[in-house]
Design a protein around this motif. Structure first.
Motif: not given
Length: 1348
Positions: A563-581, A621-629
């Motif tokens: 629920g913290h937009r600034r936190g979401q933006e900061a973590c996306i900038e740091a590449g958290l999505i790709h690390v987790c996937l 979606l671009q990182a094909d998260a549904p297929a990974i999940y």
């Protein structure tokens, strides 16, 4: 439970697979009625060698099973506790006014000084220089002393001032400070004592008179917030005047709260005049505490002969350098005074005085020293707010010892500056004391007084690691410990430590932050502000850390983005999505099982990261998260599966109608105009198809998240889903939407064809579009287009069949102007139909919470529930209305022919419609049109005169915000957060108690089993208890508890009653569920050696498991799920047969199906489906007590089959034993895995050894054509059979009849009804019999059995 999972008795004594034996067809069948001899050598030998076997596993005892239906965790708090530990208004002192009234060389008239007396002011002798120069020097020195505590404040000095000068000074300070605090320091050593009215004295311009200044005027100039320091005799007069003047002026007391006072002495006291002290001893304690403390202490120390004031003044080092002697002393002094304040002051007062303002905190720490020193001179410093007495606190002894050890090095350090200073052992000893408290302390004991010292130790690199480890142990004790640590001020220290790169601190820092964020979510703002999220991303991506620790890092990151937009933006900038996937992808590629907790929090972290954040969703979606999940949806841990569903569900964009398929139906749609949008639609369809595979998951945790995810999908696609639902209801009579039994089927234009329509009271489905009214006068049938036989048994269904099933639904709607789908694809229609079916499945879930969520999802697409009040009610719908063959589905969606029957008795409110009389079918059509014409908004259906009450869960209005708030809420994230609020480093305290209780029960069970095996049983007709259950339909199933004199009975209507047969008292009575369709299948005890759970299986295949079922009105639903999905085509009901096997944790379920479902209750997952490959269905089952995963099944055609799911083919052997339906069966007692007993409705009981015989080696004709029940004792060589002709027969394993229990018409004889069920006690020779008249009788051998 670790090693407890292994059985205590080695299974090497018996074979593990029956296929190791050669099956020889030898006809050794014997007919007892023909008086043939039975070879009893083998059973006798078996009895001698048999050993008791008790399962060691326990299931359904995880955190997720603790009253799932009753409570939802709140997760990390973002309000409430924040106000307790975090200062509400961080404040600082902006300006300091120093007023010195010394009038050097002139003593005030009311003071008689001794000789020699105290003369030093700010450590300066005023007589050592000219008076004016001395005055100016003292003023500058005082300013310098204050600046060491707070250099950023503005300092203003007035020396021997007039009233006008003080007024100007105060006004200037308030103007400079603005809303910050102003400190007013008053030294009145050269003027008279304050008056009783609270007036302090100043001078006139010519210094010929003392001019009084009321404190009321002073306060009006400085206003609040302010702080006053009065260093003069009788300073308590001023404090008393402040209390009198300020409190009445403001009834709320805010002025007092914003005004802090420090006074040198009480109203009746005079300042010390001894030459041992400086004249301004109070000011010296406040501004130069170390020097003052050591000068006072050196005369009282054992080192007083070697210590002089000159040495004290030459202490080397700086106060800010902890590696020097002066810095060490200042550090210890700060820790000691902080600790005293923490342990003595109330929480709120400590926060206000010691954590809100740096200068105020420093002065109050030093004030504690002033109290200690000045009380030794019979002078009592006072304050407002008043502090408890601290001058005799035992921590002063620790200070004296540390100071003495440091001062012992002072002569050598001064003599040779090259000598290295040896730090004091003070902090090491205090950490040891804290560690001892951790070993013995608890929430209910006094809090550790060393906690502020631990905070100070974090500043030292040499003590930091140990302090952090001990702090982590303390935080692990519970939320109360985290709150204490935050209250003492630990937060800024651990936040600063995230900037360090020391590798050994990473794990403990991650642990500490896990504990902090599990309590208070608001820390996310501070972490993002200081780039703390990057620290945890690096740790998460580190391969060296253990998976459990990386799971903690994922939890911290999940809270940061929650629920913290600034936190979401900061973590996306740091590449958290790709690390987790990447880590999720690696987990599915590796053969080694990844730590489930790590997978769970990777999923939750990603779900929170892109929740309601379009940019994150696009990247996912671009990182094909549904297929990974996708592979994670079949993980063995329900928590992982539920978290994966949550992450998939949050990929749906609900900010607007995300799909081109959900645009207004009249628009021209080109699917190639916007490739990005089309790709997004494809991704969402892929997600939903994955979700449909787990709609029938065995864990309510998973199904809850599926309902939430489908709700989000329905929100984004609600227009098209509404249209599809309305079209199905209107134009396809044999559809899932038209399966409600209280609608008549419109087969022709002439009207309704159902004769039973008016005999029901149930819900009406309301379906409506957003842009037009839909007139729907179709009636409801009972078929399901998604329930194919292939789906029921787990086989795939092709897309082609899905297209055929729904291809005509919408195209047939063109003529009435409702829908124009000339440009749509038929696959879309079938896909949306499958979604609607899945929503209906959830709306009928056996878990009340999930059913409620399912109905909410249905209301999103315009399907709502209204209860009709009809004039007749004769029962359920006829079977003729539920025989339409289903045509298409995805796996696991269809359950029964009444899939859309949402009539649940646990609805939260009642809904009304105008009375409907049977001769007026056209009226109902009109009423239904009226329902469809509504826009489905609450304000349209809430009036009493409308004939409709508010919808069950509301309706969607035009406002986007109201629609968003209507969405079902996920629970997995907040529920999962609870894991980190509990102790992670220590085991539960009750484990020893549980083990002791289990061992006691095992000993009792072993003793009873031996008695059962070796005692000779002649008769079993001694009735020890009789109970009239008052079941109108009779007792359908009975069950005896193993370790208490309790019998459980249930009737066909699934009412369950628990009775103590020794005390003849009813312990509890409750209904298994409130749905209209009833029918009991089985009762079983789960974890009977521990706190047992009650498994209740219904005839429709639903399983509900209860805890605390024997406590009156305290039963709680642990879990619920459907064990089988849907009948085969043409079969109206399921008649489910369910068998529980404790040894393996497996549940077997079948019925009028062509397969047997195999469920692992530990995983809460269907792990296999055994195809039966025959037209007959299962009518009875029995699970082996010796071999887990081995069971036998009896069929309606009289055949018996043995299965072992460990083998590739699973079917071990099959034989035709009976000519009629198998009524009951069981494995024979002992360790022989292949001997079973089965009985058929014809009355014959067959004994079979699968290893050596294809046919029975023994046959008993017990009841000719009327056998209703069979029971086989687990350990005693006993079987019992009951008939509808009021007779029970008991046999041994040799076929000898040991006794008969039957109806006798005499006055004193036993009277039994038509037998409906039989069950033996698990470990005693005791038989419970239920009858059709509702009576339950319990019989024992001649000798009564002992009680546990």
């Amino acid at each position: 439970m670790g090693d407890l999972m292994a059985p205590r008795i080695s299974q090497s004594l018996v074979p593990t697979h029956l296929d190791e034996f050669d099956f020889v067809e030898i006809d050794n069948s014997r007919d007892v009625d023909a008086d043939d001899d039975v070879d009893d050598a083998a059973p006798a030998a078996l009895m001698v060698t048999s050993m008791a076997y008790l399962p060691q596993n326990s299931v359904l005892c995880e955190l997720r099973h603790e009253a799932f239906e009753a409570c939802v965790s709140s997760g990390p708090l973002d309000v409430g506790l924040v106000s307790k530990w975090r200062p509400k208004d961080r404040m600082k002192t902006g300006c300091v006014a120093l007023v010195l009234c010394l009038n050097i060389t002139v003593d005030p008239p009311d003071v008689i000084k001794i000789s020699p007396c105290a003369r030093m002011e700010c450590w300066i002798d005023p007589n050592s220089m000219a008076p004016q120069k001395a005055l100016e020097t003292i003023g500058k020195t005082l300013s310098y002393q204050y600046e060491r505590w707070h250099a950023r404040a503005k300092y203003k000095i007035q020396l021997d001032p007039t009233v006008e000068e003080v007024k100007k000074l105060c006004c200037t300070c308030r103007k400079l400070a603005k809303s910050e605090r102003v400190l007013f320091h008053y030294n009145g050593h050269g003027v008279p004592k304050p008056t009783a009215n609270g007036e302090i004295w100043l001078f006139n311009k010519s210094y010929t008179q003392y001019i009084p200044l009321p404190v009321r005027d002073l306060d009006s100039w400085l206003r609040t917030p302010s702080m006053y320091v009065f260093d003069c005799s009788a300073a308590g007069m001023v404090v008393n005047a402040f209390k009198e003047d300020l409190t009445p002026s403001n009834s709320s007391g805010s002025s007092v709260r914003d005004c802090i006072l420090l006074a040198a002495c009480e109203a009746h006291e005079t300042l010390p005049q001894s030459a041992e002290f400086p004249a301004d001893v109070f000011t010296s304690c406040l501004t130069t505490p170390i020097k003052m403390a050591l000068r006072w202490f050196c005369t009282r120390s054992l080192l007083h002969e070697s210590l002089t004031y000159s040495l004290i003044d030459r202490i080397p080092g700086r106060q800010t350098d902890r590696k020097t002697l002066l810095g060490e002393l200042n550090w210890i002094f700060t820790a000691v005074t902080d600790t005293i304040a923490w342990n003595v002051l109330p929480h709120d007062l400590f926060q206000r005085l010691f954590r809100q303002d740096l200068l105020v905190a420093s002065l109050f720490r030093n004030f504690l020293l002033a109290e200690r020193i000045m009380r030794s001179a019979n002078c009592s410093p006072i304050s407002h707010p008043m502090l408890p007495a601290t001058h005799q606190h035992h921590m002063w002894d620790a200070w004296d010892m540390a100071a003495e050890m440091c001062l012992a090095q002072l002569p050598a350090l001064i003599e040779d500056p090259k000598v290295e200073f040896q730090p004091s052992p003070f902090f090491t000893e205090q950490l040891t004391a804290f560690e001892i408290w951790l070993d013995h302390g608890s929430e209910y004991k006094k809090a550790p007084e060393q906690l502020p010292i631990v905070l100070q130790v974090l500043l030292s690199q040499c003590h930091r690691f140990r302090a952090l480890v001990l702090l982590g142990r303390f935080l692990d004790m519970g939320s109360w410990a985290v709150d204490l640590a935050l209250s003492v001020g630990i937060f800024p220290y651990v936040l600063k430590l995230l900037q360090t790169t020391t590798p050994e601190l990473r794990q403990i820092l991650v642990f500490i932050w896990t504990k902090i964020l599990s309590l208070d979510k608001s820390c996310q703002v501070d972490l993002v502000k200081d780039d703390g999220h990057k620290y945890f991303i690096r740790f998460l991506d580190s391969e060296e850390a253990y998976p459990e620790q990386r799971a903690m890092a994922a939890f911290v990151l999940a809270v940061i983005v929650d629920g913290h937009r600034r936190g979401q933006e900061a973590c996306i900038e740091a590449g958290l999505i790709h690390v987790c996937l990447r880590h999720l992808q690696d987990s599915t590629a590796n053969e080694v099982q990844t730590e489930p907790l790590f997978l769970q929090w990777l999923c939750l972290c990603l779900g929170k990261l892109w929740e309601d954040f379009t940019e994150g969703q696009i990247i996912g979606l671009q990182a094909d998260a549904p297929a990974i999940y996708g592979p994670l949806l079949s993980e063995p841990q329900p928590e992982v599966r539920a978290s994966a569903v949550f992450a998939l569900g949050t990929l749906f964009d609900i900010g607007f109608d995300s799909s081109s398929l959900s645009r207004d139906v009249g628009d021209e749609v080109s699917y190639d105009d916007d490739n990005d949008e089309d790709e997004k639609v494809k991704a969402e369809i892929s997600i939903v198809k994955s979700l449909l595979d787990v709609v029938s998951d065995g864990s309510p945790l998973v199904r809850t998240e599926v309902a939430v995810a489908l709700g989000r999908f329905a929100f984004g696609h609600n227009k098209h889903l509404k249209s599809v639902a309305a079209a199905i209801l209107n134009h396809q009579p044999h559809s899932v939407l038209s399966s409600l039994p209280f609608f008549a089927i419109k087969g022709t234009t002439s009207g309704c064809t159902s004769a039973n329509y008016y005999s029901h009271t149930g819900p009406i489905l309301k379906a409506g579009g957003d842009s037009q009214s839909v007139v729907c006068d179709g009636r409801i049938s009972t078929s399901n287009p998604l329930a194919t036989s292939g789906v029921m048994h787990g086989s795939p269904v092709s897309d082609e069949s899905s297209q055929h099933s729904d291809s005509g639904i919408l195209t047939n709607c063109i003529s009435n102007g409702v829908i124009d789908r000339a440009h749509s694809r038929h696959l879309d229609n079938g896909f949306y139909s499958q979604c609607v079916s899945a929503m209906c499945t959830l709306a009928k879930d056996p878990s009340p919470r999930i059913a409620s969520l399912g109905r909410r999802v249905l209301s999103i697409i315009g399907i709502e529930q209204v209860v009709t009040k009809l004039t007749k009610s004769t029962g359920h719908v006829s079977s003729s209305e539920s025989t339409t063959p289903p045509t298409s589905s995805l796996a696991g969606l269809a359950r029964s022919s009444s899939l859309f029957d949402l009539n649940a008795g646990h609805l939260s409110m009642t809904f009304r419609t105008p009375p409907v009389s049977p001769p007026q079918p056209t009226y109902f059509t009109t009423g239904l049109r009226r329902v469809y014409s509504l826009e489905l908004r609450p304000h349209l259906v809430s009036t009493p005169d409308s004939g409709l009450a508010d919808p069950l869960l509301g309706s969607l209005g035009a406002s986007g915000s109201s629609e968003r708030s209507f969405l079902p809420k996920s629970t997995i994230y907040k529920w999962s957060c609870d894991h980190f609020t509990k102790p992670l480093l220590t085991a539960a305290d009750d484990s020893n108690e549980i083990i002791s209780k289990r061992e006691e029960r095992e000993k009792f069970a072993f003793d009873q089993i031996l008695k059962c095996q070796h005692s000779s049983i002649n008769k079993l007709h001694n009735q020890i208890a009789g109970w009239d259950t008052r079941f109108e339909a009779g007792a359908k199933i009975t069950l005896l508890q193993p370790f208490s004199p309790v019998v459980i009975a249930a009737d066909e209507c699934e009412r369950i009653r628990v009775w103590n047969y020794e005390e003849a008292t009813l312990l509890n009575s409750f209904s298994n569920h409130d749905y209209p369709y009833k029918g009991i299948s089985n009762l079983s005890l789960i974890n009977e050696l521990d706190d047992s759970l009650l498994l209740v299986a219904s005839s429709d295949g639903s399983i509900r498991i209860w805890k605390d079922y024997s406590a009156k009105s305290r039963q709680k639903l642990v879990t619920a799920f459907y064990s089988i999905q849907g009948p085969r085509p043409g079969v109206p009901s399921l008649n489910a047969v369910v068998k529980w096997q404790q040894q393996s944790g497996i549940l077997y379920a079948s019925g009028k199906l062509s397969s047997i479902a195999v469920w692992d209750l530990d995983k809460e997952q269907r792990i296999n489906s055994i195809p039966l490959q025959s037209e007959c269905s299962v009518s009875a089952m029995s699970a082996s007590l010796i071999h887990g995963r081995e069971f036998a099944a009896g069929f309606t055609d009289g055949s018996v089959r043995l299965f072992d799911i460990r083998t590739p083919d699973m079917l071990v052997c099959a034989t035709q034993l009976h000519t009629q339906k198998v009524v009951g069966m069981g494995f024979q007692p002992g360790l022989d895995p292949a001997k079973i007993v089965s009985a058929s409705h014809a009355g014959d009981i067959q004994f079979l050894d699968f290893r050596h015989h294809r046919d029975a080696y023994l046959t008993i004709h017990a009841h000719r054509g009327s056998l209703a029940a069979l029971a086989v004792h687990r350990h005693a060589p006993l079987i019992a059979s009951g008939s509808a002709k009021q007779r029970i027969k008991v046999f041994n394993m040799d076929g000898e009849q040991l006794g008969t229990i039957q109806y006798y018409p005499t006055f004193m004889a036993q009277k039994i009804g038509s037998v409906s069920c039989l069950t033996f006690h698990p470990y005693q020779v005791m038989l419970a019999a239920g009858a059709a008249d509702g009576c339950v009788s319990i019989y024992a051998d001649e000798i009564s059995s002992p009680r546990f």
